[in-house]
Motif scaffolding. Structure first.
Motif, mmCIF file in Angstrom:
data_model
loop_
_atom_site.group_PDB
_atom_site.id
_atom_site.type_symbol
_atom_site.label_atom_id
_atom_site.label_comp_id
_atom_site.label_asym_id
_atom_site.label_seq_id
_atom_site.Cartn_x
_atom_site.Cartn_y
_atom_site.Cartn_z
ATOM 1 N N LEU A 83 0.832 -1.049 0.186
ATOM 2 C CA LEU A 83 0.102 -0.101 0.055
ATOM 3 C C LEU A 83 0.872 1.237 0.022
ATOM 4 C CD1 LEU A 83 -2.523 -0.860 2.856
ATOM 5 C CD2 LEU A 83 -2.476 -1.232 -0.022
ATOM 6 N N THR A 84 0.728 2.226 -0.959
ATOM 7 C CA THR A 84 1.780 3.270 -1.220
ATOM 8 C C THR A 84 1.007 4.479 -1.669
ATOM 9 O OG1 THR A 84 3.439 4.194 -2.118
ATOM 10 C CG2 THR A 84 2.318 2.440 -3.256
ATOM 11 N N SER A 85 1.016 5.741 -0.792
ATOM 12 C CA SER A 85 0.599 6.973 -1.423
ATOM 13 C C SER A 85 1.652 8.034 -1.148
ATOM 14 C CB SER A 85 -0.563 7.307 -0.822
ATOM 15 O OG SER A 85 -1.496 8.317 -1.151
ATOM 16 N N HIS A 86 1.441 9.338 -1.317
ATOM 17 C CA HIS A 86 2.162 10.308 -1.228
ATOM 18 C C HIS A 86 2.039 11.049 -0.178
ATOM 19 C CE1 HIS A 86 0.057 13.526 -3.423
ATOM 20 N NE2 HIS A 86 -0.394 12.516 -4.280
ATOM 21 N N VAL A 87 3.313 11.580 0.385
ATOM 22 C CA VAL A 87 3.206 12.384 1.734
ATOM 23 C C VAL A 87 2.955 13.838 1.206
ATOM 24 C CG1 VAL A 87 4.380 12.960 3.669
ATOM 25 C CG2 VAL A 87 4.591 10.737 2.987
ATOM 26 N N ASP A 88 3.649 14.427 0.329
ATOM 27 C CA ASP A 88 3.587 15.661 -0.189
ATOM 28 C C ASP A 88 2.202 15.930 -0.703
ATOM 29 O OD1 ASP A 88 4.219 14.033 -2.317
ATOM 30 O OD2 ASP A 88 4.633 15.970 -3.555
ATOM 31 N N THR A 89 1.898 17.346 -0.673
ATOM 32 C CA THR A 89 0.729 18.106 -0.971
ATOM 33 C C THR A 89 1.286 19.483 -2.056
ATOM 34 O OG1 THR A 89 0.535 19.835 0.737
ATOM 35 C CG2 THR A 89 -0.538 17.574 1.146
ATOM 36 N N VAL A 90 0.384 19.861 -2.808
ATOM 37 C CA VAL A 90 0.509 20.987 -3.346
ATOM 38 C C VAL A 90 0.536 22.258 -2.282
ATOM 39 C CG1 VAL A 90 -0.213 20.440 -5.481
ATOM 40 C CG2 VAL A 90 -1.608 21.491 -4.094
ATOM 41 N N PRO A 91 1.234 23.358 -2.469
ATOM 42 C CA PRO A 91 1.077 24.387 -1.568
ATOM 43 C C PRO A 91 -0.504 24.974 -1.637
ATOM 44 C CG PRO A 91 2.895 24.895 -3.129
ATOM 45 C CD PRO A 91 1.990 23.513 -3.648
ATOM 46 N N GLY A 92 -0.905 25.610 -0.359
ATOM 47 C CA GLY A 92 -2.095 26.065 -0.571
ATOM 48 C C GLY A 92 -2.592 26.215 1.062
ATOM 49 N N ASP A 93 -2.800 27.259 1.750
ATOM 50 C CA ASP A 93 -3.224 27.179 3.202
ATOM 51 C C ASP A 93 -4.839 27.453 3.255
ATOM 52 O OD1 ASP A 93 -3.468 27.679 5.899
ATOM 53 O OD2 ASP A 93 -2.971 29.954 5.851
ATOM 54 N N ILE A 94 -5.217 26.209 3.597
ATOM 55 C CA ILE A 94 -7.008 25.948 3.789
ATOM 56 C C ILE A 94 -6.899 25.785 5.464
ATOM 57 C CG2 ILE A 94 -8.907 24.740 3.361
ATOM 58 C CD1 ILE A 94 -7.589 23.695 0.708
ATOM 59 N N PRO A 95 -7.692 26.534 6.060
ATOM 60 C CA PRO A 95 -7.555 26.358 7.751
ATOM 61 C C PRO A 95 -8.323 24.902 8.145
ATOM 62 C CG PRO A 95 -8.328 28.712 7.018
ATOM 63 C CD PRO A 95 -8.240 27.976 5.855
ATOM 64 N N VAL A 96 -7.467 24.021 8.673
ATOM 65 C CA VAL A 96 -7.883 22.970 9.106
ATOM 66 C C VAL A 96 -8.972 22.657 9.998
ATOM 67 C CG1 VAL A 96 -7.264 20.889 9.922
ATOM 68 C CG2 VAL A 96 -5.641 21.929 8.651
ATOM 69 N N ARG A 97 -10.102 22.217 9.860
ATOM 70 C CA ARG A 97 -11.186 22.373 10.645
ATOM 71 C C ARG A 97 -12.187 21.029 10.190
ATOM 72 N NH1 ARG A 97 -11.889 25.694 6.436
ATOM 73 N NH2 ARG A 97 -14.021 25.834 5.355
ATOM 74 N N VAL A 98 -12.815 20.662 11.229
ATOM 75 C CA VAL A 98 -14.003 19.693 11.175
ATOM 76 C C VAL A 98 -15.349 20.521 11.149
ATOM 77 C CG1 VAL A 98 -15.247 17.658 12.115
ATOM 78 C CG2 VAL A 98 -12.606 17.900 12.273
ATOM 79 N N GLU A 99 -16.022 20.023 9.967
ATOM 80 C CA GLU A 99 -17.539 20.670 9.863
ATOM 81 C C GLU A 99 -18.408 19.671 9.965
ATOM 82 O OE1 GLU A 99 -16.924 24.859 7.414
ATOM 83 O OE2 GLU A 99 -18.092 23.282 6.571
ATOM 84 N N HIS A 100 -19.440 19.883 10.836
ATOM 85 C CA HIS A 100 -20.623 18.783 10.823
ATOM 86 C C HIS A 100 -21.869 19.765 10.053
ATOM 87 C CE1 HIS A 100 -18.885 16.629 14.198
ATOM 88 N NE2 HIS A 100 -18.458 17.975 14.454
ATOM 89 N N ASP A 101 -21.691 19.028 8.660
ATOM 90 C CA ASP A 101 -22.294 19.787 7.702
ATOM 91 C C ASP A 101 -23.728 19.430 7.292
ATOM 92 O OD1 ASP A 101 -23.198 21.027 4.997
ATOM 93 O OD2 ASP A 101 -21.054 21.403 4.838
ATOM 94 N N ALA A 102 -24.811 20.303 7.055
ATOM 95 C CA ALA A 102 -26.072 19.770 6.737
ATOM 96 C C ALA A 102 -26.130 19.143 5.683
ATOM 97 C CB ALA A 102 -27.033 20.867 6.990
ATOM 98 N N GLY A 103 -24.842 18.875 4.510
ATOM 99 C CA GLY A 103 -24.996 18.160 3.543
ATOM 100 C C GLY A 103 -24.807 19.034 2.251
ATOM 101 N N ASP A 104 -24.060 18.192 1.334
ATOM 102 C CA ASP A 104 -23.903 19.179 0.331
ATOM 103 C C ASP A 104 -23.438 18.120 -0.772
ATOM 104 O OD1 ASP A 104 -21.314 18.472 0.550
ATOM 105 O OD2 ASP A 104 -20.598 20.543 0.711
ATOM 106 N N GLU A 105 -23.171 18.283 -1.972
ATOM 107 C CA GLU A 105 -22.903 17.180 -2.937
ATOM 108 C C GLU A 105 -21.739 16.352 -2.555
ATOM 109 O OE1 GLU A 105 -21.083 18.781 -6.665
ATOM 110 O OE2 GLU A 105 -20.574 20.947 -5.692
ATOM 111 N N TYR A 106 -20.766 16.745 -1.877
ATOM 112 C CA TYR A 106 -19.517 15.979 -1.421
ATOM 113 C C TYR A 106 -19.860 15.275 0.007
ATOM 114 C CZ TYR A 106 -17.364 18.662 -5.255
ATOM 115 O OH TYR A 106 -16.870 19.334 -6.243
ATOM 116 N N SER A 107 -21.019 15.557 0.679
ATOM 117 C CA SER A 107 -21.316 14.965 1.930
ATOM 118 C C SER A 107 -22.767 14.883 1.990
ATOM 119 C CB SER A 107 -20.675 15.669 3.091
ATOM 120 O OG SER A 107 -20.894 15.177 4.293
#
Length: 366
Positions: free
Chosen positions: A72-96
Motif C-alpha cells: 500500500l503506497t501513497s504520497h506524503v507531499d501536497t501542493v501548496p495552499g493554506d486551507i484552515p484545518v477544521r471539522v465541519e458538521h455539515d447539513a449536507g452538500d454534493e460531497y457530503s
C-alpha cells in the motif's frame, strides 16, 4: 447550516477513531513538496506505536516493510495552499450528502486522505506500506523506491477515487523547456524575434495535437504551456525566450512519439526534454481490480472503474514492476488542489474498510 470545529481537542465525536486522528494530524502538518519531513515523522510514529518496523529512507520516504503480498503506497507531499484545518458538521452538500462530519484542509483529498487510510489498513492487516515524497513535482520518492526494493506481489497506489471507485488508467507525462535567441533589433523590423519563434512553435504544436470534440480527453494528447519568460537580454544584444511546456500522453502513444512530433515543428530554437513518465492502463480483470470490486460490493457500493487524465506514481510502478496494481483512495478528485478541498470522515472510514478487505484478500487469495 454548517458548524465548524477548529481545534482537535474540541472536535468531539468526529475524531473518535485512531485513523481519523492520524488523518487530522497529517492534514494539520503543512507538507508541500520538499517539506515533508514533519509529516513523515508523524506517519513513522504511527507505525512505531504499533510495533511495526519503520524507517525513513535517504530521500524521505516512510517505509514499513512487512507482508509483501501487497504494497500500500501513497504520497506524503501536497501542493501548496493554506486551507484552515477544521471539522465541519455539515447539513449536507454534493460531497457530503448525508451531512457527515467533513475534514477541511490541504491534502485531505490529494492525497493525505488515501495515505492515512492506507497506513491504518497496513497496520490492521500486516501488509507493506510506503509513504513517498515528491509526487507533486518530480516523483523522486517513487523513482527511488522502485530502484531500492524488489517488486511486491501486488500494488495499491493511493490517490482519490471515491470509496467506491478504482482507477485503472493514467496518462503519461512529458515536460520540456523551449529556448530560443535572436539578434536584437528595432521592433519595426519584420523578421521574427525569439519571442515570436517560441509563440509560433507552440501554436504549431497545439495544432498538431488538436483532437475532435467528440474524442475522450483520456485518449488524446493534452498540450499545456506552464511558464514563459522572454525579452531583451541583460546586455541588450539579443532577444531571448524560454518556455516550459507539458504534455499528457495517452496509453495508445509513447512519450517518444510526442517528443518527435513536437521537435518536428521546430524552425528555430531547441527543446530540452526531461525524463518522461509513461502512461498506464491496467486490466480490470487483474487480482487487484477483482479484489476491489468484491470488497466494494460487500460494503454496499457499486464499483466504478475509472481512467484519469492526469499522471500518478503508479505510472512509474507499472513501468518498473511486473505486478498487478490499481489506484484507490477516499475523496472526490474534483477537489484535488482546490481551495475548498475537504473529505467526509465517513467516506474515509469506508475506504479503510475496503482497503483492509482488499489487503486480506490479496495476502490470502484462497
Amino acid at each position: 447550516m454548517a458548524s465548524a470545529v477548529d481545534d482537535a481537542d474540541d472536535a468531539g465525536d468526529a475524531l473518535d477513531t485512531e485513523g481519523r486522528q492520524l488523518l487530522y494530524d497529517l492534514v494539520s502538518i503543512p507538507s508541500p513538496s520538499g517539506e515533508e519531513a514533519e509529516a513523515a515523522e508523524r506517519l513513522a510514529a504511527f507505525f512505531a506505536e504499533h510495533d511495526r518496523e519503520v524507517f525513513v529512507d535517504e530521500v524521505g520516504n516512510v517505509r514499513a516493510p512487512a507482508d509483501d503480498s501487497v504494497l500500500l503506497t501513497s504520497h506524503v507531499d501536497t501542493v501548496p495552499g493554506d486551507i484552515p484545518v477544521r471539522v465541519e458538521h455539515d447539513a449536507g452538500d454534493e460531497y457530503s450528502p448525508d451531512g457527515d462530519a467533513v475534514l477541511w484542509g490541504r491534502g485531505s483529498v490529494d492525497a493525505t486522505g488515501p495515505l492515512a487510510a492506507m497506513a491504518v489498513a497496513a497496520v490492521e492487516t500486516g501488509v507493506s506500506f510506503a509513504g513517498v515524497v515528491g509526487e507533486e513535482t518530480d516523483s523522486r520518492g517513487a523513482r527511488f523506491l522502485v530502484e531500492d526494493r524488489e517488486a511486491p506481489d501486488a500494488v495499491v497506489n493511493g490517490e482519490p477515487s471515491g470509496w467506491d471507485g478504482v482507477t485503472l488508467g493514467y496518462r503519461g507525462f512529458l515536460a520540456g523547456t523551449y529556448v530560443a535567441t535572436s539578434e536584437s533589433g528595432h521592433t519595426s523590423r519584420p523578421d521574427p524575434n525569439a519571442v515570436e519563434h517560441a509563440m509560433n512553435w507552440w501554436r504549431r504544436v497545439e495544432d498538431s495535437f488538436e483532437t475532435e470534440d467528440y474524442e475522450p480527453v483520456f485518449e488524446g494528447v493534452t498540450t499545456k504551456p506552464v511558464r514563459f519568460d522572454g525579452g531583451l537580454s541583460a546586455d541588450g544584444l539579443s532577444m531571448e525566450a524560454t518556455m516550459d511546456v507539458q504534455f499528457r500522453v495517452p496509453p495508445e502513444m509513447e512519450a517518444a512519439d510526442v517528443r518527435e512530433r513536437a521537435d518536428a515543428e521546430l524552425d528555430a530554437g531547441t527543446v530540452h526534454w526531461e525524463e518522461p513518465i509513461p502512461p498506464v492502463m491496467t486490466s480490470p480483470r487483474s487480482e487487484v481490480a477483482t479484489a476491489f470490486r468484491g470488497a466494494i460490493r460487500r460494503a454496499g457500493g457499486d464499483p466504478r472503474l475509472l481512467r484519469k487524465t492526469g499522471t500518478a506514481d503508479v505510472n512509474l510502478f507499472a513501468a518498473a514492476w511486473d505486478a498487478p496494481m490499481a489506484t484507490y483512495g477516499p475523496g472526490d478528485s474534483d477537489l484535488d488542489h482546490a481551495p475548498n478541498e475537504r473529505l467526509p470522515l465517513a467516506e474515509f472510514d469506508r475506504a479503510v474498510d475496503v482497503l483492509c478487505a482488499v489487503s486480506e484478500r490479496l495476502s490470502d487469495p484462497a
